[in-house]
Design an enzyme around this catalytic site. Structure first.
Site, PDB file in Angstrom:
ATOM      1  N   LYS A  14       0.833  -1.212   0.000  1.00 35.19           N
ATOM      2  CA  LYS A  14       0.000   0.000   0.000  1.00 35.19           C
ATOM      3  C   LYS A  14       0.862   1.255   0.000  1.00 35.19           C
ATOM      4  O   LYS A  14       0.630   2.153  -0.799  1.00 35.19           O
ATOM      5  CB  LYS A  14      -0.916   0.037   1.242  1.00 35.19           C
ATOM      6  CG  LYS A  14      -1.931  -1.070   1.324  1.00 35.19           C
ATOM      7  CD  LYS A  14      -2.807  -0.954   2.558  1.00 35.19           C
ATOM      8  CE  LYS A  14      -2.064  -0.958   3.872  1.00 35.19           C
ATOM      9  NZ  LYS A  14      -1.424  -2.226   4.230  1.00 35.19           N
ATOM     10  N   ARG A  90      -8.983   1.459   9.226  1.00 38.88           N
ATOM     11  CA  ARG A  90      -8.616   0.070   9.513  1.00 38.88           C
ATOM     12  C   ARG A  90      -9.736  -0.696  10.206  1.00 38.88           C
ATOM     13  O   ARG A  90      -9.599  -1.890  10.427  1.00 38.88           O
ATOM     14  CB  ARG A  90      -7.365   0.018  10.389  1.00 38.88           C
ATOM     15  CG  ARG A  90      -6.133   0.410   9.626  1.00 38.88           C
ATOM     16  CD  ARG A  90      -4.883   0.080  10.383  1.00 38.88           C
ATOM     17  NE  ARG A  90      -3.717   0.462   9.603  1.00 38.88           N
ATOM     18  CZ  ARG A  90      -2.490   0.336  10.011  1.00 38.88           C
ATOM     19  NH1 ARG A  90      -2.229  -0.168  11.191  1.00 38.88           N
ATOM     20  NH2 ARG A  90      -1.488   0.708   9.245  1.00 38.88           N
ATOM     21  N   ARG A 129      12.148  -6.975   5.286  1.00 40.25           N
ATOM     22  CA  ARG A 129      12.454  -5.544   5.436  1.00 40.25           C
ATOM     23  C   ARG A 129      13.210  -5.247   6.728  1.00 40.25           C
ATOM     24  O   ARG A 129      13.769  -4.160   6.876  1.00 40.25           O
ATOM     25  CB  ARG A 129      11.200  -4.685   5.276  1.00 40.25           C
ATOM     26  CG  ARG A 129      10.225  -4.701   6.406  1.00 40.25           C
ATOM     27  CD  ARG A 129       9.023  -3.829   6.102  1.00 40.25           C
ATOM     28  NE  ARG A 129       8.127  -3.790   7.233  1.00 40.25           N
ATOM     29  CZ  ARG A 129       6.960  -3.207   7.246  1.00 40.25           C
ATOM     30  NH1 ARG A 129       6.534  -2.578   6.156  1.00 40.25           N
ATOM     31  NH2 ARG A 129       6.206  -3.205   8.318  1.00 40.25           N
ATOM     32  N   ARG A 131      12.602  -4.636  10.031  1.00 44.52           N
ATOM     33  CA  ARG A 131      12.297  -3.711  11.124  1.00 44.52           C
ATOM     34  C   ARG A 131      12.317  -4.465  12.453  1.00 44.52           C
ATOM     35  O   ARG A 131      11.935  -5.632  12.525  1.00 44.52           O
ATOM     36  CB  ARG A 131      10.903  -3.106  10.948  1.00 44.52           C
ATOM     37  CG  ARG A 131      10.843  -2.014   9.922  1.00 44.52           C
ATOM     38  CD  ARG A 131       9.507  -1.306  10.047  1.00 44.52           C
ATOM     39  NE  ARG A 131       9.282  -0.440   8.921  1.00 44.52           N
ATOM     40  CZ  ARG A 131       8.103  -0.069   8.497  1.00 44.52           C
ATOM     41  NH1 ARG A 131       7.020  -0.500   9.089  1.00 44.52           N
ATOM     42  NH2 ARG A 131       7.993   0.731   7.469  1.00 44.52           N
ATOM     43  N   ARG A 142      -0.368  -9.366  13.609  1.00 42.78           N
ATOM     44  CA  ARG A 142      -0.876  -8.244  12.811  1.00 42.78           C
ATOM     45  C   ARG A 142      -1.821  -8.737  11.720  1.00 42.78           C
ATOM     46  O   ARG A 142      -2.842  -8.096  11.449  1.00 42.78           O
ATOM     47  CB  ARG A 142       0.278  -7.444  12.196  1.00 42.78           C
ATOM     48  CG  ARG A 142       1.035  -6.629  13.240  1.00 42.78           C
ATOM     49  CD  ARG A 142       2.281  -5.988  12.691  1.00 42.78           C
ATOM     50  NE  ARG A 142       1.987  -5.026  11.657  1.00 42.78           N
ATOM     51  CZ  ARG A 142       2.876  -4.588  10.780  1.00 42.78           C
ATOM     52  NH1 ARG A 142       4.114  -5.036  10.796  1.00 42.78           N
ATOM     53  NH2 ARG A 142       2.531  -3.695   9.880  1.00 42.78           N
TER      54      ARG A 142
END
Length: 187
Positions: A14, A90, A129, A131, A142
């Protein structure tokens, strides 16, 4: 003027796609994730509160997010050029609050772009990624939270005839092209 929401699971692309469309068409990109991460980095009261939820893979409470969005959508650049919302709404409550706010501002949504990506691809992308908050356990939580709280928005916007579903796996440029076509921006 473009007034669009990007919807999809965390890691669906997104943010990547929203930034590409925003830059190409000079439309303000509003990422609640960026706003919240900035608040966390600055150590503000809101940031510390948001961090406690984010560290557990939970959503920041509606009231906090809705307030941030209300403030941002009331600014002059939005009135002139529209917006791309990335990471909001959300929940159904947030979607209803957004509908109310956009009605007050006389700025109806043009489209909701739903980037559909399966869970295993999401886990792979988010682990890659690197993180600190992206452990497999947190990512899977999540995704569970997404399915419970955000996925119902797919039907909500489909019923309003605003939803454009795009498969979010493949070449970034091809996905962007499909989004442009769904927004009526094809070249």
């Amino acid at each position: 003027m473009i007034k669009v929401v990007f919807l999809g699971p965390p890691g669906a692309g997104k943010g990547t796609q929203a930034v590409r469309i925003a830059e190409k068409y000079n439309v303000p990109h509003i990422s609640t994730g960026d706003i919240l991460r900035a608040a966390v980095k600055e150590g503000t009261e809101l940031g510390q509160l948001a961090k406690s939820y984010m560290d557990r893979g939970e959503l920041v409470p509606d009231e906090v997010i809705i307030g941030i969005i209300r403030e941002r959508l009331s600014q002059p650049d939005i009135r002139e050029r529209g917006f791309i919302l990335d990471g909001f709404p959300r929940t159904l409550k947030q979607a209803e609050a957004l509908d109310q706010l956009l009605s007050e501002l006389n700025m109806p949504l043009d489209r909701v772009i739903y980037l559909n990506v399966d869970d295993e691809e999401i886990v792979k992308r988010l682990l890659a990624r690197g993180r600190a908050d992206d452990t497999e356990e947190v990512i899977r939580n999540r995704l569970k939270v997404y399915r419970e709280q955000t996925a119902p928005l797919i039907d909500y916007y489909a019923e309003k005839c605003l939803l454009a579903e795009i498969y979010g796996v493949g070449e970034i440029d091809e996905i962007t092209k499909k989004i442009e076509e769904a927004l009526g921006l094809g070249e």
